[in-house]
Design a protein around this motif. Structure first.
Motif, short mmCIF file in Angstrom:
data_model
loop_
_atom_site.label_atom_id
_atom_site.label_comp_id
_atom_site.label_asym_id
_atom_site.label_seq_id
_atom_site.Cartn_x
_atom_site.Cartn_y
_atom_site.Cartn_z
N UNK A 28 5.65 0.34 18.69
CA UNK A 28 5.28 1.83 18.54
C UNK A 28 6.50 2.79 18.32
N UNK A 29 6.73 4.28 18.11
CA UNK A 29 6.77 5.16 18.17
C UNK A 29 7.23 5.47 16.75
N UNK A 30 7.80 6.77 16.73
CA UNK A 30 7.93 7.06 14.79
C UNK A 30 9.49 5.95 14.33
N UNK A 31 8.61 6.01 12.92
CA UNK A 31 9.38 4.63 12.37
C UNK A 31 9.69 3.55 12.88
N UNK A 32 8.93 3.10 14.15
CA UNK A 32 8.99 1.66 14.99
C UNK A 32 10.48 1.70 14.90
N UNK A 33 10.66 2.24 15.98
CA UNK A 33 12.25 2.73 15.93
C UNK A 33 13.37 2.17 15.32
N UNK A 34 13.18 2.47 13.80
CA UNK A 34 14.39 2.72 12.91
C UNK A 34 15.15 3.51 12.72
N UNK A 35 14.34 4.41 13.20
CA UNK A 35 15.45 5.73 14.30
C UNK A 35 14.64 6.60 14.58
N UNK A 36 15.39 7.63 14.66
CA UNK A 36 14.10 8.72 15.73
C UNK A 36 13.99 9.62 15.31
N UNK A 37 13.50 9.47 13.52
CA UNK A 37 13.09 10.52 12.53
C UNK A 37 12.19 9.80 12.02
N UNK A 38 12.08 10.24 10.37
CA UNK A 38 10.89 9.77 10.08
C UNK A 38 11.96 8.43 9.16
N UNK A 39 10.80 7.52 8.14
CA UNK A 39 11.00 6.47 7.29
C UNK A 39 10.86 7.05 5.59
N UNK A 40 12.42 6.84 5.06
CA UNK A 40 12.12 6.99 3.77
C UNK A 40 11.17 6.43 2.64
N UNK A 41 10.78 5.28 3.03
CA UNK A 41 9.31 4.26 2.25
C UNK A 41 8.64 4.83 3.69
N UNK A 42 7.33 5.06 3.33
CA UNK A 42 6.03 5.19 4.75
C UNK A 42 5.79 3.83 4.93
N UNK A 43 6.26 3.40 6.52
CA UNK A 43 6.06 2.28 7.27
C UNK A 43 4.58 2.10 7.18
N UNK A 44 3.45 0.55 7.02
CA UNK A 44 2.40 0.58 7.44
C UNK A 44 2.45 0.57 8.78
N UNK A 45 1.02 0.70 9.21
CA UNK A 45 0.53 0.83 10.63
C UNK A 45 1.32 -0.46 11.42
N UNK A 46 0.06 -1.61 10.55
CA UNK A 46 0.34 -3.29 10.87
C UNK A 46 2.04 -3.38 10.88
N UNK A 47 2.68 -2.46 11.02
CA UNK A 47 4.56 -2.99 10.71
C UNK A 47 4.78 -3.73 12.71
N UNK A 48 4.33 -2.98 13.12
CA UNK A 48 4.57 -2.95 14.79
C UNK A 48 4.54 -4.30 15.17
N UNK B 164 0.32 -1.09 0.07
CA UNK B 164 -0.22 -0.23 -0.43
C UNK B 164 1.06 1.53 0.06
N UNK B 165 1.98 0.71 -0.45
CA UNK B 165 3.21 2.35 -0.06
C UNK B 165 2.74 3.06 -1.33
N UNK B 166 2.31 4.86 -1.10
CA UNK B 166 1.41 5.66 -1.73
C UNK B 166 2.26 5.89 -2.76
N UNK B 167 1.82 7.00 -3.90
CA UNK B 167 2.52 6.10 -6.04
C UNK B 167 3.34 7.23 -5.80
N UNK B 168 2.91 8.43 -5.28
CA UNK B 168 3.89 9.13 -4.52
C UNK B 168 5.46 9.34 -3.66
N UNK B 169 5.44 8.16 -3.15
CA UNK B 169 6.81 7.81 -2.23
C UNK B 169 7.18 6.91 -3.04
N UNK B 170 7.03 5.78 -3.95
CA UNK B 170 8.02 4.99 -4.79
C UNK B 170 9.20 5.64 -5.11
N UNK B 171 10.21 5.10 -5.87
CA UNK B 171 11.30 5.24 -6.17
C UNK B 171 11.94 4.45 -7.05
N UNK B 172 11.53 3.16 -7.23
CA UNK B 172 12.03 2.24 -7.61
C UNK B 172 12.51 2.58 -9.29
#
Ligand code: NOJ
Length: 553
Positions: free
Chosen positions: A442-462, A409-417
């Motif tokens: 939980x938490x911002x980017x599910x512990x990937x880092x303290x900022x966001x995530x370059x590809x949007x993680x879905x809510x079910x990732x946690x 379900x990645x938004x089209x605008x965020x695709x990189x490939x």
């Protein structure tokens, strides 16, 4: 790394030249593994901070996908400089620290090398553009005049792998070949400067302590571009060309790898190499020979339907081939180019030949079949136990140990490939398997880092996070950890013996009384004699349920 640092391999022997033959290699796609500085992009210090996790998993080696400076037209496989680190990912000193941290934990490091093409921002390509037609700088690449009366047509009608023409025009009118994206101009391997420079790159990373190399599109380097260039309508099918295709799998490529092998063998222990070569099984031995790269990926299980007959045929064929050329087989279900196998196994059976044609990575945009998540994960767990019981090396892709699903379900605008862009959106591409890992519930980017995530993680990732699975004895993470620990005590170079008997199942033994049995059928089957040490799903009394693998001793 300095000579005073200890480098203890997990086998206890840092001088072991054969470590790769039975290794479990974990692929890290660095921009999506762990982000240390909160910029939303994974980096080398992030990986260093997760070495304890890698240790707890029990892997033997890490394969690091490209971390070189890159404008990311193709996820880092468009390399600007082969002998440096992308500043967003760290520095050369961070790289040295990573080597030391992994080696200190007894884990080897394989790096990706991309010899078929540079990026369009590489100094060489910039020089080629500036120098103009007929120059020595252009001879490092594959430039041609265009077709048609005014040269405004591409030199041939060839398609690039990512869609669209394989030729792009420069402002002065000439065209250059790019088998992949336009930002990935193909190198001319008839040029001695190109050959020499890659030897320098192999030495550069070997001197810094890397243990091996994964060679990107290893079968594409040598081309026959004799004029007139043939039309794509008369080109042989790649899979049937047996060395006769002008672009893929030509014999001349092995001369290059024989030169590489000499460099790799000049180190103690020799550096390993594994070819990514999409060639028919019978041609794979050429890449895996002892005087060549030594090992080659086998994507046959990855492309096989969930079918016991097909699995057995693939396993038998590849073990026989590996034995013939003195290599060891490789096994892989997932990587950064394909739909995650926990999702593939939940797709309806063989949707439109998707798996057979090797394009499992291109789920069509907007027409995805419904995924049976439960079935997908169940089969993925059964598949990995089967794979880890086989002789040879197993390649794991980050996140599969969490049973992670493809993110559809990645938004089209965020695709990189580039596959998405070059197909004009008809294909979704590979971003869905490259979404940054969830470490916490939980938490911002599910512990990937303290900022966001370059590809949007879905809510079910946690729910798939390391934190969620860490202390759950039934989790996929626990299954991988246990399986790798058991395998470590049992794996040898010896082959397997099939035990025939129960239909719809695959049952084999290995030395030490190790048995693996997988039930591909719809009904539970009798378990063989022995003590069950691990199973991919709970047993059904004394029976092995559907889509389940058990190990017995
Ligand atoms: C194979 C790599 O695995 C893939 O990610 C890349 O797009 C192509 N080679 C081109 O470098």
């Amino acid at each position: 790394m300095t000579s005073t640092e200890t480098q203890v391999s997990r086998s206890g022997d840092p001088t072991d030249a054969d470590w790769w033959r039975q290794a479990v290699v974990y692929q890290i796609y660095p921009r999506s593994f762990a982000d240390s500085n909160g910029d939303g992009v994974g980096d080398l210090p992030g990986i260093i901070s997760r070495v304890p996790y890698l240790t707890s998993l029990g892997i033997d080696a890490v394969w690091l996908s490209p971390f070189y400076p890159s404008a990311l037209a193709d996820g880092g496989y468009d390399v600007d400089d082969y002998r440096d680190v992308d500043p967003r990912l760290g520095t050369l000193s961070d790289f040295d620290d990573l080597v030391a941290a992994l080696h200190g934990a007894g884990i080897k490091l394989i790096v990706d090398i991309v010899p078929n093409h540079t990026s369009n921002l590489h100094t060489w390509f910039q020089e080629a553009l500036a120098a103009g037609p007929g120059s020595a700088a252009r001879d490092r690449y594959i430039f041609r005049d265009g077709a048609g009366p005014d040269g405004s047509e591409p030199p041939s009608d060839w398609d690039s792998v990512f869609g669209g023409s394989a030729w792009a025009q420069t402002p002065d009118g000439q065209w250059y070949l790019h088998l992949f994206a336009a930002e990935q101009p193909d190198l001319n391997w008839d040029n001695s400067e190109v050959r020499d420079d890659f030897l320098t790159t192999l030495r550069f990373w070997s001197d810094r302590g890397v243990d091996g190399f994964r060679v990107d599109v290893a079968h594409a380097l040598v081309k026959d571009l004799t004029e007139p260039l043939p039309s794509k309508t008369v080109l042989p099918r790649q899979s049937e060309s047996l060395g006769a295709h002008p672009l893929w799998d030509r014999e001349g490529v092995h001369e290059i790898y024989r030169e590489w092998r000499k460099v790799l063998n000049s180190y103690d222990p020799p550096r390993s190499a594994v070819a990514e070569a999409f060639v028919p099984a019978a041609r794979r031995a050429r890449y895996a020979s002892a005087d060549g790269l030594g090992q080659a990926f086998n994507f046959d299980l990855l492309q096989a339907d969930w079918d016991f007959g097909k699995f057995r045929q693939v396993i038998e064929e590849n073990l026989a081939l590996a034995e013939e050329n003195g290599s060891s087989s490789t096994w892989v279900f997932s990587n950064h180019d394909v739909v995650r196998h926990a999702t593939r196994y939940g797709l309806p059976r063989d949707p439109e030949g998707l798996w057979q044609d090797g394009k499992a990575w291109l789920l069509s945009n907007g027409t995805e079949p419904t995924v049976d998540v439960e079935q997908g994960l169940r089969r993925a767990r059964a598949a990995v136990l089967l794979m880890l019981a086989l002789p040879g090396s197993a390649y794991l892709y980050q996140g599969e140990e969490l049973g992670l699903q493809e993110v559809g379900e990645l938004p089209a605008a965020s695709l990189q490939d580039p596959a998405y862009f070059r197909s004009k959106g008809a294909e979704k591409g590979r971003d869905g398997c490259r979404v940054p890992l969830p470490w916490t519930i939980g938490g911002l980017s599910f512990g990937f880092g303290s900022g966001g995530s370059h590809l949007l993680q879905p809510t079910w990732f946690g729910g798939y996070s390391v934190e969620a699975q860490e202390s759950d004895p039934t989790s996929t993470l626990t299954l991988y950890r246990k399986a790798l620990a058991v395998r470590r005590g049992l794996q040898t170079n010896a082959g397997l013996e099939w035990i025939d008997g129960v239909e719809w199942s695959l049952h084999f033994t290995r030395p030490g009384g190790w048995q693996s049995v997988t039930n591909f059928g719809a009904a539970p089957i009798e378990l063989p004699e022995g003590a069950v040490v691990l199973s991919s799903a709970p047993l059904d009394g004394d029976k092995l349920p559907t889509d389940t693998t058990a190990w017995l001793i």
